[in-house]
Each structure stands twice: as structure tokens, then as C-alpha cells.
Design a protein around this motif. Sequence first.
Motif, PDB file in Angstrom:
ATOM      1  N   LEU A  69       0.858  -1.186   0.000  1.00 36.23           N
ATOM      2  CA  LEU A  69       0.000   0.000   0.000  1.00 36.23           C
ATOM      3  C   LEU A  69       0.897   1.240   0.000  1.00 36.23           C
ATOM      4  N   PRO A  70       1.088   1.849  -1.157  1.00 37.28           N
ATOM      5  CA  PRO A  70       2.009   2.993  -1.258  1.00 37.28           C
ATOM      6  C   PRO A  70       1.652   4.159  -0.355  1.00 37.28           C
ATOM      7  N   LEU A 155      -0.343  18.837  -8.361  1.00 37.27           N
ATOM      8  CA  LEU A 155       0.405  19.135  -7.146  1.00 37.27           C
ATOM      9  C   LEU A 155      -0.185  18.380  -5.960  1.00 37.27           C
ATOM     10  N   CYS A 156       0.590  18.326  -4.890  1.00 38.95           N
ATOM     11  CA  CYS A 156       0.166  17.667  -3.665  1.00 38.95           C
ATOM     12  C   CYS A 156       0.774  18.433  -2.505  1.00 38.95           C
ATOM     13  N   HIS A 157      -0.009  18.704  -1.464  1.00 38.98           N
ATOM     14  CA  HIS A 157       0.532  19.454  -0.334  1.00 38.98           C
ATOM     15  C   HIS A 157       1.381  18.569   0.571  1.00 38.98           C
ATOM     16  N   ALA A 183       7.174  11.864  -3.727  1.00 39.84           N
ATOM     17  CA  ALA A 183       8.512  11.314  -3.965  1.00 39.84           C
ATOM     18  C   ALA A 183       8.629   9.876  -3.457  1.00 39.84           C
ATOM     19  N   ALA A 184       7.608   9.417  -2.711  1.00 38.80           N
ATOM     20  CA  ALA A 184       7.646   8.076  -2.141  1.00 38.80           C
ATOM     21  C   ALA A 184       6.517   7.185  -2.644  1.00 38.80           C
ATOM     22  N   MET A 185       5.582   7.759  -3.400  1.00 43.54           N
ATOM     23  CA  MET A 185       4.421   7.002  -3.859  1.00 43.54           C
ATOM     24  C   MET A 185       3.876   7.658  -5.124  1.00 43.54           C
ATOM     25  N   PRO A 186       3.007   6.969  -5.862  1.00 45.08           N
ATOM     26  CA  PRO A 186       2.383   7.601  -7.029  1.00 45.08           C
ATOM     27  C   PRO A 186       1.625   8.865  -6.629  1.00 45.08           C
ATOM     28  N   LEU A 187       1.579   9.823  -7.536  1.00 45.19           N
ATOM     29  CA  LEU A 187       0.929  11.099  -7.244  1.00 45.19           C
ATOM     30  C   LEU A 187      -0.523  10.911  -6.823  1.00 45.19           C
ATOM     31  N   ALA A 188      -1.255  10.010  -7.478  1.00 46.23           N
ATOM     32  CA  ALA A 188      -2.672   9.805  -7.130  1.00 46.23           C
ATOM     33  C   ALA A 188      -2.822   9.358  -5.687  1.00 46.23           C
ATOM     34  N   ASP A 189      -1.925   8.492  -5.215  1.00 46.27           N
ATOM     35  CA  ASP A 189      -1.973   8.051  -3.817  1.00 46.27           C
ATOM     36  C   ASP A 189      -1.659   9.203  -2.873  1.00 46.27           C
ATOM     37  N   ALA A 190      -0.677  10.019  -3.242  1.00 44.95           N
ATOM     38  CA  ALA A 190      -0.310  11.161  -2.404  1.00 44.95           C
ATOM     39  C   ALA A 190      -1.463  12.162  -2.310  1.00 44.95           C
ATOM     40  N   GLN A 191      -2.140  12.387  -3.426  1.00 49.72           N
ATOM     41  CA  GLN A 191      -3.268  13.314  -3.420  1.00 49.72           C
ATOM     42  C   GLN A 191      -4.451  12.738  -2.645  1.00 49.72           C
ATOM     43  N   PRO A 225      -8.535  15.008  -9.978  1.00 51.92           N
ATOM     44  CA  PRO A 225      -8.400  14.000 -11.034  1.00 51.92           C
ATOM     45  C   PRO A 225      -9.168  12.717 -10.685  1.00 51.92           C
ATOM     46  N   PRO A 226      -9.810  12.083 -11.660  1.00 50.92           N
ATOM     47  CA  PRO A 226     -10.545  10.834 -11.389  1.00 50.92           C
ATOM     48  C   PRO A 226      -9.659   9.744 -10.806  1.00 50.92           C
ATOM     49  N   GLU A 227      -8.394   9.690 -11.234  1.00 58.90           N
ATOM     50  CA  GLU A 227      -7.505   8.651 -10.717  1.00 58.90           C
ATOM     51  C   GLU A 227      -7.210   8.849  -9.227  1.00 58.90           C
TER      52      GLU A 227
END
Length: 287
Positions: A69-70, A155-157, A183-191, A225-227
Motif C-alpha cells: 500500500l504505497p 500538485l500535492c501538499h 517522492a515516495a508514492m504515485p501522485l494519485a496516492d499522495a493526493q 483528477p478521477p484517478e
Amino acid sequence: MDGRHTALGNIPHMTDGDIEVLLAALTRETRRVERVDLSFGAVWIKRYGTERPPIWTKAQTSLANLFRLPFLRPSPALDSKGMIAREIRRIETFAAHGVPVPQVLYASGNALVLSDVAPTVTARLDALRDTDPAAHDALLVRCAADLGALHAKGLCHGRPHPRDFFVAGDGIGFMDFEEEPEAAMPLADAQARDLWLLFLQLTDRARLGEATARQAYAAWRATAPPETEAALATMMRFLAKFLSPTRLIGRVHMGSDLRRFLAATGYLSEVLLAPRAADASKAGKDD
């Protein structure tokens, strides 16, 4: 670090007296974050390397790898110099996308001097909480809407919290960019984690209950984003497993962290998972 932020004399409107005051504040190193009043207004000193990494960082990484689980992964750990470089880079990236952020005025070996961006959203919420509940919750919804707009820009905070937002005209500005989960996971997971972390605060603070959570989620979803919403659903499928045991623990002692987890995770799980379960059940009956 380049030379743009390494001279106190380059800060606009600085006087010799201001330089003396700021130098004295920088050298005494009493608090991690410190407000300093100068002749032209306030600035903020933010120091790095004064806190130890959380003890659960290694555990987070182990759990992320174990469960694949990223979103559980922590941001990469950096030394003081790396943290300062990261924060400057992220501030400049957000600014380049038209997002209101503090201005970097000065950087030293272990500290940044940033422009004042008051009022923070936390301060505004505290002022509105009892005097104008509708305006209070409208501001929470605005935070969710602008976080969705931020996500739409790629972007992601990293650690969205009302204390790290500020009122910028009719919208929301962002500060405190120490985290970099993308920087540690896909952008969608971070968001997706961004939205969940915001809802930990939003659902607990809302004066008008679930109606505010519903409006806030719709406002975020309108531009996100939908993702990212798909990643959020995956995240909720995992976290929802802990709702029942958390409720049992809460019968003995309902601390603020448990209360926020139950409110945010419970609401988002219901929104993201219950409709899909109902659709699947209906499809089975139709077959």
C-alpha cells in the motif's frame, strides 16, 4: 542552494536595525518556528533539524511494503540542508502554478525566513466558530475546493491542515512544504492521502455536521483528477477495516485522534464504498 536567498540585505525594505534584530533572532535558536517583528512588518523564522524523525517512520515503511500500500510510505528523510532545499523548491513550484504561497526571504544553513501570510485558516475558523457557524463551515468547504484545484494542477501538499493554509483573497493559500509524499508514492496516492488528512480535521471541526462534509467532498471532487478518487477508494477499503476495532477502543477511551479517524474514515468510506457495494448487489439480483 543558490545565492538568491543568502543575503539579509536583499530582503525588501530591510533597514540596518532590521538586520540586527533578525540576526539576533537567527542566532538564539529558541523555537522551531518564530515570529519576528521588523520595521516593515512580521517575518517568520522556520528552523530545521530541531526535531527527531518520528519513531514510527520505519514501521510505516515496513507496513507499506508488507501490505503493498504505497499511501502508507513516509516522505523521504532528509538532513537540514535537504529539508530547506525541498521546501524552497516546492514553494517555487506552487508559485509557478499560480498558487498563493509565502515568499522565501532568506535561507541559512538550518533556517528559512519567510514572509508573513496571516491570517491562517485556523485563526479565521477560531474567530468564526461560535459567531458564524455557516461562514465557518463555508471556509472548510473552500479549503476542500482549493485542495481539489491544487490536485488538478498535478500538485500535492503533503500535510494539509487548516494551520498550514492561509486566507488569500477569496481563496486559500498554502504553506509548510516539509512533506513530499509524491517522492515516495504515485501522485494519485499522495493526493488521496491529502484529502483524507484534510477530512480528519474537516469532519471534526464542522459545525453543521455531515452536510458540510458532503459539500466539501463535492467541492474537492469537482476538480480533482478521477484517478485520485480511485486511489482514495482503494485507501478507504484498507482503512475501513479498522473502523470496528477503533469504535471498540473508543468505548473505553475516545481520544481526539480516534474521534477524527472515525469521523473522516467513516464518512469517506460510506461515500466511496457503500454505493459501489449497493450497485454490485443490484447487479447480482438482476442476473
